[in-house]
Design a protein around this motif. Structure first.
Motif, PDB file in Angstrom:
ATOM      1  N   THR A  67      -1.069   5.350  -7.203  1.00 24.16           N
ATOM      2  CA  THR A  67      -1.182   4.474  -6.254  1.00 24.16           C
ATOM      3  C   THR A  67       0.123   4.448  -5.530  1.00 24.16           C
ATOM      4  N   LYS A  71       0.570   4.614  -1.656  1.00 19.99           N
ATOM      5  CA  LYS A  71       1.291   3.410  -0.855  1.00 19.99           C
ATOM      6  C   LYS A  71       2.514   4.001  -0.196  1.00 19.99           C
ATOM      7  N   GLU A  74       1.425   5.383   2.825  1.00 17.59           N
ATOM      8  CA  GLU A  74       0.663   4.282   3.765  1.00 17.59           C
ATOM      9  C   GLU A  74       1.870   3.785   4.590  1.00 17.59           C
ATOM     10  N   VAL A  87       4.796  -4.866  -1.771  1.00 16.83           N
ATOM     11  CA  VAL A  87       3.530  -3.988  -1.631  1.00 16.83           C
ATOM     12  C   VAL A  87       2.618  -3.652  -2.638  1.00 16.83           C
ATOM     13  N   LEU A  88       3.235  -3.176  -3.694  1.00 18.09           N
ATOM     14  CA  LEU A  88       2.440  -2.629  -4.915  1.00 18.09           C
ATOM     15  C   LEU A  88       2.027  -3.712  -5.690  1.00 18.09           C
ATOM     16  N   LYS A  90       1.241  -6.876  -4.393  1.00 20.01           N
ATOM     17  CA  LYS A  90       0.036  -7.232  -3.608  1.00 20.01           C
ATOM     18  C   LYS A  90      -1.290  -6.405  -3.895  1.00 20.01           C
ATOM     19  N   HIS A  91      -0.912  -5.219  -4.036  1.00 23.05           N
ATOM     20  CA  HIS A  91      -2.135  -4.458  -4.107  1.00 23.05           C
ATOM     21  C   HIS A  91      -2.875  -4.654  -5.472  1.00 23.05           C
ATOM     22  N   PHE A  92      -2.122  -4.453  -6.368  1.00 25.65           N
ATOM     23  CA  PHE A  92      -2.668  -4.655  -7.763  1.00 25.65           C
ATOM     24  C   PHE A  92      -3.526  -5.906  -8.136  1.00 25.65           C
ATOM     25  N   SER A  94      -4.599  -8.012  -5.796  1.00 31.00           N
ATOM     26  CA  SER A  94      -5.717  -8.277  -5.113  1.00 31.00           C
ATOM     27  C   SER A  94      -6.977  -7.398  -5.309  1.00 31.00           C
ATOM     28  N   PHE A  95      -6.526  -6.054  -5.737  1.00 30.41           N
ATOM     29  CA  PHE A  95      -7.643  -4.891  -5.772  1.00 30.41           C
ATOM     30  C   PHE A  95      -8.274  -5.110  -6.845  1.00 30.41           C
TER      31      PHE A  95
END
Ligand SMILES: O=c1[nH]c(=O)c2[nH]c(=O)[nH]c2[nH]1
Length: 310
Positions: A67, A71, A74, A87-88, A90-92, A94-95
Protein backbone atom coordinates in the motif's frame (compact mmCIF):
# COMPACT_ATOMS: atom_id res chain seq x y z
CA UNK A 1 -13.42 -13.34 38.16
CA UNK A 2 -11.74 -16.61 37.23
CA UNK A 3 -7.98 -17.00 37.46
CA UNK A 4 -7.79 -17.66 33.73
CA UNK A 5 -9.29 -14.34 32.66
CA UNK A 6 -6.82 -12.27 30.72
CA UNK A 7 -6.77 -9.03 28.85
CA UNK A 8 -5.29 -8.79 25.40
CA UNK A 9 -4.11 -5.53 23.86
CA UNK A 10 -2.58 -5.76 20.44
CA UNK A 11 -1.49 -3.96 17.32
CA UNK A 12 0.31 -5.05 14.20
CA UNK A 13 1.99 -3.36 11.31
CA UNK A 14 4.98 -3.14 9.00
CA UNK A 15 8.11 -1.33 10.12
CA UNK A 16 10.63 0.56 8.01
CA UNK A 17 9.12 0.28 4.55
CA UNK A 18 11.60 2.23 2.46
CA UNK A 19 10.40 4.20 -0.53
CA UNK A 20 11.87 6.87 -2.79
CA UNK A 21 9.59 9.13 -4.84
CA UNK A 22 10.50 11.46 -7.71
CA UNK A 23 8.24 14.17 -9.04
CA UNK A 24 9.14 15.84 -12.32
CA UNK A 25 8.10 19.43 -12.85
CA UNK A 26 6.77 19.79 -16.41
CA UNK A 27 7.22 23.56 -16.37
CA UNK A 28 10.93 23.98 -15.59
CA UNK A 29 12.39 20.48 -15.79
CA UNK A 30 13.24 20.41 -12.07
CA UNK A 31 12.88 17.13 -10.21
CA UNK A 32 11.79 16.79 -6.59
CA UNK A 33 12.85 13.79 -4.53
CA UNK A 34 12.12 12.29 -1.14
CA UNK A 35 13.29 9.13 0.59
CA UNK A 36 11.06 7.83 3.37
CA UNK A 37 11.17 4.99 5.85
CA UNK A 38 7.53 4.33 6.71
CA UNK A 39 6.34 2.40 9.76
CA UNK A 40 2.66 1.50 10.06
CA UNK A 41 0.88 0.11 13.08
CA UNK A 42 -2.81 -0.74 12.98
CA UNK A 43 -5.26 -1.06 15.85
CA UNK A 44 -7.80 -3.53 14.52
CA UNK A 45 -10.34 -6.12 15.56
CA UNK A 46 -8.45 -9.30 14.83
CA UNK A 47 -8.40 -10.83 18.29
CA UNK A 48 -9.33 -14.28 17.03
CA UNK A 49 -6.02 -14.44 15.15
CA UNK A 50 -4.30 -14.40 18.55
CA UNK A 51 -6.77 -16.60 20.42
CA UNK A 52 -8.38 -18.91 17.86
CA UNK A 53 -5.92 -19.23 14.98
CA UNK A 54 -8.46 -17.44 12.82
CA UNK A 55 -6.73 -14.98 10.46
CA UNK A 56 -9.84 -13.89 8.60
CA UNK A 57 -9.67 -10.34 10.04
CA UNK A 58 -5.96 -9.74 9.53
CA UNK A 59 -4.68 -7.07 7.17
CA UNK A 60 -1.43 -8.75 6.14
CA UNK A 61 1.61 -6.64 6.91
CA UNK A 62 2.79 -7.47 3.40
CA UNK A 63 -0.36 -5.77 2.11
CA UNK A 64 0.51 -2.70 4.21
CA UNK A 65 3.94 -2.61 2.57
CA UNK A 66 2.43 -2.76 -0.91
CA UNK A 67 0.00 0.00 0.00
CA UNK A 68 2.92 2.34 0.73
CA UNK A 69 4.14 1.94 -2.86
CA UNK A 70 0.64 2.23 -4.35
CA UNK A 71 -0.12 5.43 -2.42
CA UNK A 72 3.33 6.88 -3.23
CA UNK A 73 2.54 6.30 -6.91
CA UNK A 74 -0.95 7.84 -6.54
CA UNK A 75 0.41 11.05 -5.00
CA UNK A 76 0.92 12.97 -8.23
CA UNK A 77 2.23 16.12 -6.54
CA UNK A 78 5.13 16.53 -4.16
CA UNK A 79 3.86 16.28 -0.59
CA UNK A 80 5.23 16.43 2.94
CA UNK A 81 5.94 13.32 5.02
CA UNK A 82 3.10 14.48 7.30
CA UNK A 83 0.60 14.60 4.43
CA UNK A 84 1.74 11.19 3.17
CA UNK A 85 1.27 9.74 6.67
CA UNK A 86 -2.23 11.25 6.71
CA UNK A 87 -3.00 9.70 3.29
CA UNK A 88 -1.96 6.28 4.63
CA UNK A 89 -3.80 6.66 7.95
CA UNK A 90 -6.95 7.75 6.15
CA UNK A 91 -6.70 4.78 3.78
CA UNK A 92 -6.25 2.06 6.41
CA UNK A 93 -9.01 3.37 8.68
CA UNK A 94 -11.55 3.85 5.88
CA UNK A 95 -10.74 0.87 3.61
CA UNK A 96 -10.89 -1.85 6.31
CA UNK A 97 -13.89 -2.09 8.63
CA UNK A 98 -11.64 -4.00 11.10
CA UNK A 99 -9.18 -1.11 11.50
CA UNK A 100 -10.09 1.41 14.20
CA UNK A 101 -6.90 3.46 14.19
CA UNK A 102 -3.63 3.77 12.26
CA UNK A 103 -0.33 5.02 13.63
CA UNK A 104 2.05 6.04 10.87
CA UNK A 105 5.66 7.04 11.49
CA UNK A 106 7.89 8.38 8.74
CA UNK A 107 11.57 9.26 8.80
CA UNK A 108 12.62 11.38 5.84
CA UNK A 109 16.25 11.38 4.79
CA UNK A 110 17.73 14.84 4.28
CA UNK A 111 18.37 14.76 0.53
CA UNK A 112 19.16 18.34 -0.42
CA UNK A 113 19.32 19.84 -3.87
CA UNK A 114 22.91 20.45 -4.89
CA UNK A 115 24.21 23.79 -6.16
CA UNK A 116 26.66 23.86 -9.07
CA UNK A 117 28.38 27.24 -9.47
CA UNK A 118 25.65 28.79 -7.35
CA UNK A 119 22.88 27.31 -9.53
CA UNK A 120 20.33 24.89 -8.05
CA UNK A 121 20.74 21.61 -9.94
CA UNK A 122 17.68 20.20 -11.72
CA UNK A 123 18.09 16.64 -10.53
CA UNK A 124 21.20 16.48 -8.32
CA UNK A 125 20.98 15.88 -4.55
CA UNK A 126 23.34 15.23 -1.65
CA UNK A 127 22.60 13.83 1.78
CA UNK A 128 22.47 16.38 4.59
CA UNK A 129 22.60 15.60 8.28
CA UNK A 130 19.39 15.95 10.30
CA UNK A 131 16.28 13.93 9.53
CA UNK A 132 12.67 15.05 9.36
CA UNK A 133 10.31 12.79 11.31
CA UNK A 134 6.56 12.60 11.73
CA UNK A 135 3.99 10.58 13.63
CA UNK A 136 0.36 10.70 12.60
CA UNK A 137 -2.47 8.89 14.36
CA UNK A 138 -5.75 8.64 12.47
CA UNK A 139 -8.90 7.19 14.00
CA UNK A 140 -11.87 5.84 12.09
CA UNK A 141 -13.92 8.80 13.30
CA UNK A 142 -11.60 11.17 11.42
CA UNK A 143 -10.03 12.31 14.68
CA UNK A 144 -6.29 12.72 14.29
CA UNK A 145 -3.04 13.86 15.81
CA UNK A 146 -0.01 15.17 13.93
CA UNK A 147 3.49 15.35 15.38
CA UNK A 148 6.56 16.51 13.44
CA UNK A 149 10.15 16.34 14.47
CA UNK A 150 13.86 16.57 13.86
CA UNK A 151 16.40 13.88 14.59
CA UNK A 152 20.17 14.14 14.70
CA UNK A 153 20.68 17.89 14.57
CA UNK A 154 24.25 18.16 15.89
CA UNK A 155 25.26 21.64 17.00
CA UNK A 156 28.20 23.06 18.91
CA UNK A 157 29.42 26.37 20.30
CA UNK A 158 33.14 26.68 20.94
CA UNK A 159 34.41 28.01 24.17
CA UNK A 160 34.52 31.73 24.48
CA UNK A 161 33.68 33.92 27.42
CA UNK A 162 29.99 34.73 26.97
CA UNK A 163 29.21 31.52 25.02
CA UNK A 164 28.46 28.83 27.58
CA UNK A 165 29.07 28.08 31.24
CA UNK A 166 27.78 26.02 34.15
CA UNK A 167 27.89 27.42 37.68
CA UNK A 168 26.03 27.41 40.96
CA UNK A 169 25.01 23.74 40.96
CA UNK A 170 24.95 21.59 44.12
CA UNK A 171 28.41 21.01 45.59
CA UNK A 172 28.90 18.10 47.96
CA UNK A 173 31.50 15.46 48.76
CA UNK A 174 30.82 13.73 45.41
CA UNK A 175 31.33 16.86 43.32
CA UNK A 176 34.56 17.56 41.44
CA UNK A 177 33.29 19.49 38.40
CA UNK A 178 34.70 23.02 38.56
CA UNK A 179 32.41 25.97 37.98
CA UNK A 180 32.99 27.65 34.66
CA UNK A 181 31.82 30.55 32.54
CA UNK A 182 33.68 29.24 29.53
CA UNK A 183 33.14 25.79 28.08
CA UNK A 184 32.19 23.90 24.93
CA UNK A 185 28.48 23.36 24.42
CA UNK A 186 27.64 20.47 22.11
CA UNK A 187 24.43 18.54 21.65
CA UNK A 188 22.44 16.46 19.18
CA UNK A 189 18.95 17.91 19.21
CA UNK A 190 15.92 15.62 18.91
CA UNK A 191 12.77 17.71 18.64
CA UNK A 192 9.13 16.75 18.26
CA UNK A 193 6.18 19.08 18.26
CA UNK A 194 2.41 18.73 18.04
CA UNK A 195 0.03 20.60 15.81
CA UNK A 196 -3.38 21.65 17.11
CA UNK A 197 -5.40 19.96 14.33
CA UNK A 198 -7.75 17.35 15.74
CA UNK A 199 -9.69 16.20 12.68
CA UNK A 200 -8.88 15.26 9.10
CA UNK A 201 -11.12 18.13 8.00
CA UNK A 202 -9.07 20.75 9.85
CA UNK A 203 -5.73 19.92 8.18
CA UNK A 204 -4.58 22.91 6.08
CA UNK A 205 -5.04 22.23 2.36
CA UNK A 206 -1.97 24.30 1.41
CA UNK A 207 0.60 22.17 -0.43
CA UNK A 208 3.78 21.63 1.62
CA UNK A 209 2.24 23.40 4.64
CA UNK A 210 4.01 21.01 7.06
CA UNK A 211 7.29 21.28 5.16
CA UNK A 212 7.20 25.05 5.57
CA UNK A 213 6.35 24.82 9.30
CA UNK A 214 9.18 22.33 9.77
CA UNK A 215 11.66 24.79 8.26
CA UNK A 216 10.29 27.58 10.48
CA UNK A 217 10.65 25.55 13.66
CA UNK A 218 14.19 24.49 12.78
CA UNK A 219 15.14 28.11 12.04
CA UNK A 220 13.76 29.32 15.40
CA UNK A 221 15.53 26.50 17.27
CA UNK A 222 18.87 27.34 15.65
CA UNK A 223 18.57 31.12 16.02
CA UNK A 224 17.83 30.66 19.70
CA UNK A 225 20.59 28.11 20.31
CA UNK A 226 23.30 30.20 18.64
CA UNK A 227 22.15 33.80 19.15
CA UNK A 228 23.31 36.55 16.77
CA UNK A 229 26.21 35.82 14.40
CA UNK A 230 28.24 38.54 16.14
CA UNK A 231 28.57 37.81 19.85
CA UNK A 232 26.14 34.90 20.11
CA UNK A 233 24.21 34.37 23.33
CA UNK A 234 25.41 33.06 26.69
CA UNK A 235 24.18 29.62 27.79
CA UNK A 236 24.16 29.20 31.59
CA UNK A 237 23.15 25.53 31.20
CA UNK A 238 21.72 23.10 28.66
CA UNK A 239 18.48 23.31 30.65
CA UNK A 240 18.21 27.08 30.17
CA UNK A 241 19.11 26.95 26.48
CA UNK A 242 16.62 24.12 25.90
CA UNK A 243 13.86 26.09 27.62
CA UNK A 244 14.53 29.24 25.59
CA UNK A 245 14.56 27.23 22.35
CA UNK A 246 11.21 25.58 23.15
CA UNK A 247 9.69 28.87 24.34
CA UNK A 248 10.80 30.67 21.17
CA UNK A 249 9.06 28.02 19.05
CA UNK A 250 5.78 28.46 20.97
CA UNK A 251 6.14 32.27 20.73
CA UNK A 252 7.01 32.44 17.05
CA UNK A 253 5.16 29.47 15.48
CA UNK A 254 1.48 29.80 16.40
CA UNK A 255 0.50 26.40 14.92
CA UNK A 256 2.64 24.48 17.40
CA UNK A 257 0.75 23.45 20.54
CA UNK A 258 3.57 21.69 22.38
CA UNK A 259 7.21 20.80 21.81
CA UNK A 260 9.54 18.24 23.30
CA UNK A 261 13.31 18.72 23.11
CA UNK A 262 15.96 16.15 23.94
CA UNK A 263 19.42 17.67 24.20
CA UNK A 264 22.17 15.38 25.42
CA UNK A 265 25.13 17.27 26.83
CA UNK A 266 28.00 15.93 24.74
CA UNK A 267 31.16 16.56 26.65
CA UNK A 268 34.47 17.84 25.35
CA UNK A 269 36.96 17.25 28.11
CA UNK A 270 39.87 19.63 28.79
CA UNK A 271 43.20 18.03 27.91
CA UNK A 272 45.94 18.36 30.54
CA UNK A 273 48.95 16.12 30.12
CA UNK A 274 51.37 16.24 33.03
CA UNK A 275 54.34 13.86 33.28
CA UNK A 276 56.76 13.05 36.08
CA UNK A 277 59.46 15.33 34.70
CA UNK A 278 57.31 17.96 33.09
CA UNK A 279 54.09 18.93 34.90
CA UNK A 280 52.65 20.43 31.73
CA UNK A 281 53.41 18.76 28.40
CA UNK A 282 49.99 20.12 27.54
CA UNK A 283 48.38 22.66 29.83
CA UNK A 284 44.71 23.30 29.15
CA UNK A 285 43.99 26.88 28.13
CA UNK A 286 40.52 26.43 26.61
CA UNK A 287 42.13 25.11 23.46
CA UNK A 288 42.77 21.36 23.31
CA UNK A 289 39.90 18.96 24.04
CA UNK A 290 39.15 15.26 24.19
CA UNK A 291 35.85 14.73 22.33
CA UNK A 292 33.68 12.04 23.91
CA UNK A 293 30.29 10.54 23.24
CA UNK A 294 29.80 8.43 26.36
CA UNK A 295 28.83 9.04 29.01
CA UNK A 296 26.77 12.10 28.15
CA UNK A 297 24.36 14.26 30.08
CA UNK A 298 20.73 13.66 29.13
CA UNK A 299 18.44 16.63 29.36
CA UNK A 300 14.90 16.69 27.99
CA UNK A 301 11.74 18.68 28.53
CA UNK A 302 8.32 19.32 27.01
CA UNK A 303 6.74 22.75 26.82
CA UNK A 304 3.00 23.06 26.10
CA UNK A 305 0.60 25.91 25.70
CA UNK A 306 -1.92 26.11 28.50
CA UNK A 307 -5.18 26.74 26.75
CA UNK A 308 -6.89 29.73 28.20
CA UNK A 309 -10.58 29.05 28.74
CA UNK A 310 -12.35 31.58 26.57
O1 LIG B 1 24.28 22.38 31.27
C1 LIG B 1 24.53 21.48 32.11
N1 LIG B 1 23.50 20.95 32.82
C2 LIG B 1 23.69 19.97 33.77
O2 LIG B 1 22.72 19.50 34.39
C3 LIG B 1 25.03 19.52 33.96
N2 LIG B 1 25.59 18.60 34.77
C4 LIG B 1 26.92 18.62 34.53
O3 LIG B 1 27.76 17.87 35.09
N3 LIG B 1 27.23 19.53 33.58
C5 LIG B 1 26.07 20.12 33.21
N4 LIG B 1 25.80 21.08 32.29
Amino acid sequence: MGMDEVRLEQRHGKAKVRVGRVWKEEADGAHHFVEWSVSISLLSDCLSSYTHADNSDIVATDTMKNTVYVKAKECKQQLSAEDFAIVLGKHFTSFYHQVTAAIVNIIEKPWERININGQPHEHGFKLGSEKHTTEVIVKKSGELQVVSGIEGLSVLKTTQVCASGFEGFIRDKYTILPETRERMLATEVTASWRYPFETLASIPAKQLYFTEKHMNVKKVLMETFFGPAKGGVYSPSVQSTLYHMAKAVLDRVPDVSSIQLKMPNIHFLPVNLPSKDNPTIVKFQDDVFLPTDEPHGSIEATLSRIRSKM
